[in-house]
Motif scaffolding. Structure first.
Motif, PDB file in Angstrom:
ATOM      1  N   ASN A  66     108.001  33.695 -41.632  1.00 51.16           N
ATOM      2  CA  ASN A  66     107.291  34.598 -40.717  1.00 51.16           C
ATOM      3  C   ASN A  66     108.259  35.595 -40.079  1.00 51.16           C
ATOM      4  O   ASN A  66     107.946  36.786 -39.927  1.00 51.16           O
ATOM      5  CB  ASN A  66     106.585  33.802 -39.616  1.00 51.16           C
ATOM      6  CG  ASN A  66     105.380  33.039 -40.125  1.00 51.16           C
ATOM      7  OD1 ASN A  66     104.804  33.389 -41.156  1.00 51.16           O
ATOM      8  ND2 ASN A  66     105.000  31.986 -39.413  1.00 51.16           N
ATOM      9  N   LEU A  67     109.436  35.104 -39.709  1.00 51.47           N
ATOM     10  CA  LEU A  67     110.454  35.972 -39.122  1.00 51.47           C
ATOM     11  C   LEU A  67     110.937  37.009 -40.135  1.00 51.47           C
ATOM     12  O   LEU A  67     111.025  38.205 -39.834  1.00 51.47           O
ATOM     13  CB  LEU A  67     111.632  35.128 -38.627  1.00 51.47           C
ATOM     14  CG  LEU A  67     112.904  35.873 -38.230  1.00 51.47           C
ATOM     15  CD1 LEU A  67     112.658  36.773 -37.018  1.00 51.47           C
ATOM     16  CD2 LEU A  67     114.038  34.898 -37.943  1.00 51.47           C
ATOM     17  N   LEU A  68     111.260  36.569 -41.339  1.00 44.15           N
ATOM     18  CA  LEU A  68     111.847  37.468 -42.333  1.00 44.15           C
ATOM     19  C   LEU A  68     110.852  38.500 -42.858  1.00 44.15           C
ATOM     20  O   LEU A  68     111.248  39.609 -43.235  1.00 44.15           O
ATOM     21  CB  LEU A  68     112.416  36.650 -43.504  1.00 44.15           C
ATOM     22  CG  LEU A  68     113.575  35.710 -43.146  1.00 44.15           C
ATOM     23  CD1 LEU A  68     114.049  34.958 -44.384  1.00 44.15           C
ATOM     24  CD2 LEU A  68     114.729  36.458 -42.498  1.00 44.15           C
ATOM     25  N   LEU A  69     109.583  38.140 -42.898  1.00 39.17           N
ATOM     26  CA  LEU A  69     108.570  39.059 -43.418  1.00 39.17           C
ATOM     27  C   LEU A  69     107.979  39.979 -42.347  1.00 39.17           C
ATOM     28  O   LEU A  69     107.176  40.856 -42.662  1.00 39.17           O
ATOM     29  CB  LEU A  69     107.440  38.266 -44.092  1.00 39.17           C
ATOM     30  CG  LEU A  69     107.832  37.493 -45.358  1.00 39.17           C
ATOM     31  CD1 LEU A  69     106.653  36.703 -45.896  1.00 39.17           C
ATOM     32  CD2 LEU A  69     108.391  38.429 -46.427  1.00 39.17           C
ATOM     33  N   ALA A  70     108.373  39.785 -41.104  1.00 42.13           N
ATOM     34  CA  ALA A  70     107.879  40.650 -40.028  1.00 42.13           C
ATOM     35  C   ALA A  70     108.368  42.080 -40.263  1.00 42.13           C
ATOM     36  O   ALA A  70     109.527  42.302 -40.644  1.00 42.13           O
ATOM     37  CB  ALA A  70     108.357  40.139 -38.678  1.00 42.13           C
ATOM     38  N   PRO A  71     107.512  43.087 -40.049  1.00 40.23           N
ATOM     39  CA  PRO A  71     107.888  44.485 -40.327  1.00 40.23           C
ATOM     40  C   PRO A  71     109.110  44.947 -39.545  1.00 40.23           C
ATOM     41  O   PRO A  71     109.866  45.797 -40.022  1.00 40.23           O
ATOM     42  CB  PRO A  71     106.638  45.277 -39.906  1.00 40.23           C
ATOM     43  CG  PRO A  71     105.522  44.289 -39.879  1.00 40.23           C
ATOM     44  CD  PRO A  71     106.123  42.960 -39.568  1.00 40.23           C
ATOM     45  N   GLU A  72     109.322  44.374 -38.362  1.00 38.90           N
ATOM     46  CA  GLU A  72     110.436  44.833 -37.527  1.00 38.90           C
ATOM     47  C   GLU A  72     111.774  44.182 -37.884  1.00 38.90           C
ATOM     48  O   GLU A  72     112.817  44.556 -37.330  1.00 38.90           O
ATOM     49  CB  GLU A  72     110.128  44.584 -36.041  1.00 38.90           C
ATOM     50  CG  GLU A  72     109.971  43.122 -35.658  1.00 38.90           C
ATOM     51  CD  GLU A  72     108.544  42.597 -35.832  1.00 38.90           C
ATOM     52  OE1 GLU A  72     108.252  41.540 -35.237  1.00 38.90           O
ATOM     53  OE2 GLU A  72     107.746  43.236 -36.546  1.00 38.90           O
ATOM     54  N   THR A  73     111.786  43.207 -38.777  1.00 37.12           N
ATOM     55  CA  THR A  73     113.035  42.537 -39.142  1.00 37.12           C
ATOM     56  C   THR A  73     113.866  43.439 -40.055  1.00 37.12           C
ATOM     57  O   THR A  73     113.387  43.861 -41.118  1.00 37.12           O
ATOM     58  CB  THR A  73     112.763  41.204 -39.861  1.00 37.12           C
ATOM     59  OG1 THR A  73     112.020  40.351 -38.984  1.00 37.12           O
ATOM     60  CG2 THR A  73     114.059  40.517 -40.246  1.00 37.12           C
ATOM     61  N   PRO A  74     115.102  43.757 -39.678  1.00 33.53           N
ATOM     62  CA  PRO A  74     115.942  44.638 -40.506  1.00 33.53           C
ATOM     63  C   PRO A  74     116.227  44.026 -41.877  1.00 33.53           C
ATOM     64  O   PRO A  74     116.256  42.806 -42.041  1.00 33.53           O
ATOM     65  CB  PRO A  74     117.236  44.760 -39.687  1.00 33.53           C
ATOM     66  CG  PRO A  74     116.840  44.418 -38.289  1.00 33.53           C
ATOM     67  CD  PRO A  74     115.761  43.389 -38.408  1.00 33.53           C
ATOM     68  N   ARG A  75     116.445  44.901 -42.852  1.00 36.79           N
ATOM     69  CA  ARG A  75     116.743  44.470 -44.219  1.00 36.79           C
ATOM     70  C   ARG A  75     118.231  44.544 -44.542  1.00 36.79           C
ATOM     71  O   ARG A  75     118.673  44.014 -45.549  1.00 36.79           O
ATOM     72  CB  ARG A  75     115.942  45.315 -45.224  1.00 36.79           C
ATOM     73  CG  ARG A  75     114.421  45.218 -45.064  1.00 36.79           C
ATOM     74  CD  ARG A  75     113.936  43.786 -45.278  1.00 36.79           C
ATOM     75  NE  ARG A  75     112.471  43.694 -45.347  1.00 36.79           N
ATOM     76  CZ  ARG A  75     111.706  43.171 -44.392  1.00 36.79           C
ATOM     77  NH1 ARG A  75     112.260  42.746 -43.260  1.00 36.79           N
ATOM     78  NH2 ARG A  75     110.409  43.083 -44.540  1.00 36.79           N
ATOM     79  N   ILE A  76     119.007  45.232 -43.713  1.00 35.35           N
ATOM     80  CA  ILE A  76     120.459  45.322 -43.924  1.00 35.35           C
ATOM     81  C   ILE A  76     121.170  45.127 -42.585  1.00 35.35           C
ATOM     82  O   ILE A  76     120.604  45.355 -41.515  1.00 35.35           O
ATOM     83  CB  ILE A  76     120.885  46.679 -44.548  1.00 35.35           C
ATOM     84  CG1 ILE A  76     120.515  47.834 -43.635  1.00 35.35           C
ATOM     85  CG2 ILE A  76     120.278  46.849 -45.934  1.00 35.35           C
ATOM     86  CD1 ILE A  76     121.112  49.161 -44.065  1.00 35.35           C
ATOM     87  N   ASN A  77     122.451  44.695 -42.681  1.00 42.49           N
ATOM     88  CA  ASN A  77     123.300  44.496 -41.495  1.00 42.49           C
ATOM     89  C   ASN A  77     122.608  43.636 -40.432  1.00 42.49           C
ATOM     90  O   ASN A  77     122.728  43.894 -39.229  1.00 42.49           O
ATOM     91  CB  ASN A  77     123.719  45.834 -40.884  1.00 42.49           C
ATOM     92  CG  ASN A  77     124.649  46.615 -41.793  1.00 42.49           C
ATOM     93  OD1 ASN A  77     125.317  46.037 -42.658  1.00 42.49           O
ATOM     94  ND2 ASN A  77     124.705  47.916 -41.622  1.00 42.49           N
ATOM     95  N   TYR A  78     121.909  42.607 -40.903  1.00 38.79           N
ATOM     96  CA  TYR A  78     121.121  41.774 -39.986  1.00 38.79           C
ATOM     97  C   TYR A  78     121.619  40.338 -40.049  1.00 38.79           C
ATOM     98  O   TYR A  78     121.796  39.768 -41.129  1.00 38.79           O
ATOM     99  CB  TYR A  78     119.652  41.824 -40.396  1.00 38.79           C
ATOM    100  CG  TYR A  78     118.732  40.928 -39.576  1.00 38.79           C
ATOM    101  CD1 TYR A  78     118.479  41.194 -38.234  1.00 38.79           C
ATOM    102  CD2 TYR A  78     118.106  39.822 -40.163  1.00 38.79           C
ATOM    103  CE1 TYR A  78     117.626  40.389 -37.493  1.00 38.79           C
ATOM    104  CE2 TYR A  78     117.249  39.014 -39.427  1.00 38.79           C
ATOM    105  CZ  TYR A  78     117.010  39.293 -38.100  1.00 38.79           C
ATOM    106  OH  TYR A  78     116.169  38.500 -37.365  1.00 38.79           O
ATOM    107  N   ILE A  79     121.823  39.748 -38.884  1.00 40.73           N
ATOM    108  CA  ILE A  79     122.188  38.336 -38.811  1.00 40.73           C
ATOM    109  C   ILE A  79     121.670  37.791 -37.485  1.00 40.73           C
ATOM    110  O   ILE A  79     121.831  38.416 -36.433  1.00 40.73           O
ATOM    111  CB  ILE A  79     123.715  38.122 -38.964  1.00 40.73           C
ATOM    112  CG1 ILE A  79     124.062  36.623 -38.965  1.00 40.73           C
ATOM    113  CG2 ILE A  79     124.518  38.883 -37.929  1.00 40.73           C
ATOM    114  CD1 ILE A  79     125.475  36.325 -39.433  1.00 40.73           C
TER     115      ILE A  79
END
Length: 375
Positions: A238-251
């Motif tokens: 749910n967290l990873l598929l949320a639209p606001e979750t960045p796809r790069i430089n994210y941790i």
């Protein structure tokens, strides 16, 4: 009385003469040895003694009487635990005058012994879960394989689980043979040629990053997750598929701010000033489990060439992130990353979290099965 004094004087003179002769012979023998051999032995004995007295490795988790993890306020729950001396291991180590087990963290100094280089090509995962685990902890691996490690598709996304081990330190041949057989059976075991010790967790983590960068760059996200963790993959997805979750430089994970470097040599988390001179660590994520976009492993491996390694693996990753100019992200719901549950199992609580620490493989199986049963 005069005769006694005379005998006493002669005895003392003989003893002093014998002492001088012994010293002369020792010096004569010593100066004939090659200088580099002398230096090597001296340095290695010093390194061994320092590690034995300052960096004594903790007991395996299943033998600890208390939990030694750093809590959310970075204060060790217990600063000392009961330890036992392994006399045979110490004798074996000293017989070879073994060097310090801590080496460079840059992962390309090491090589894979057991590998699954085509795993990601075959499965094309959206998420890769990398689990650092001790070679002898088969029970922990099997518990994961029968619980959250068995969830290969979550919300339509492929999930791949792999275990990372180093070289076994005891019963080496027997344990290595068992690892080889386990690898042939499950095809989820990665092994590198560093010594698998507590001091080498930084190496272990960077080897994980190297594997992801070179074997699995096509994945969208990865997670480094310890082997004693409960993991709720539905909540994570749910967290990873949320639209606001960045796809790069994210941790993201449990964020640690303004954590002081521990200088007490008696502490498990001791770091000498020559390894890390600053008084505080940069912002980092607690090593129990953190999620990151899969562009980061390659960047972390590259920058680690220029950063001196030290033995607090999660803080070291934070140091690499700072060098890259990447700040860890606070998760939308920080309570989903729990260091501990309150000791009383509550099904609803485990259905809300992403991850939390457990005390045994048996507890993982019990809680996971109950949390997955239909309501």
């Amino acid at each position: 009385m005069a005769l006694f004094s005379c005998c006493k004087f002669q005895a003392r003179s003989c003893f002093m003469l014998l002492l001088c002769l012994t010293f002369t012979v020792s010096v004569t023998y010593y100066i004939q040895l090659p200088n580099d051999w002398i230096s090597s032995v001296s340095d290695n004995i010093y390194s061994y003694y320092r590690n034995l007295t300052v960096h004594s490795p903790p007991r395996p988790r299943h033998m600890q009487t208390t939990d030694q993890r750093t809590t959310a306020d970075s204060t060790p729950a217990v600063m000392s635990v009961t330890s036992r001396a392994n006399t045979k291991a110490t004798e074996d180590l000293m017989s070879t005058v073994a060097p310090t087990p801590y080496n460079a963290a840059y992962p390309q100094n090491y090589h894979f012994i057991l590998d699954e280089p085509d795993k990601c090509k075959q499965e094309n995962p959206f998420l890769v879960l990398m689990v650092p685990v001790a070679p002898h902890e088969l029970e922990a691996r099997n518990a994961i394989r029968s619980t959250w490690g068995n969830e290969t598709v979550v919300q339509g996304k492929t999930v791949t689980v792999l275990f990372l081990v180093g070289l076994p330190g005891i019963k080496t041949e027997k344990q290595q043979e068992e690892l080889n057989l386990e690898s042939q059976k499950y095809h989820d075991l990665i092994q590198s040629d560093f010594m698998d010790t507590y001091l080498n967790l930084t190496i272990k983590t960077m080897v994980i990053m190297d594997w992801l960068a070179t074997r699995c760059p096509q994945a969208a996200y990865s997670m480094k997750v310890d082997s004693d963790m409960f993991l709720n993959l539905d909540n994570m997805m749910n967290l990873l598929l949320a639209p606001e979750t960045p796809r790069i430089n994210y941790i993201t994970g449990m964020v640690m701010w303004n954590r002081p470097v521990i200088r007490d040599p008696a502490s498990k988390w001791y770091v000498p000033q020559e390894l890390y001179p600053e008084d505080y660590y940069p912002t980092y994520l607690l090593g129990m489990g953190y999620i990151f976009s899969n562009d980061l492993p390659k960047k972390l491996v590259e920058v680690s060439k220029d950063i001196q390694p030290f033995n607090i693996e999660d803080a070291y990753v934070g140091t690499c992130l700072k060098k890259l100019g990447i700040a860890p992200s606070t998760p939308p719901n920080p309570s989903q990353f729990k260091a501990y549950f309150n000791g009383n199992y509550q099904r609803e609580e485990f259905q809300r979290v992403i991850t939390t620490i457990l005390s045994s493989p048996q507890q993982l199986i019990k809680f996971w099965q109950d949390s997955r049963r239909p309501t």
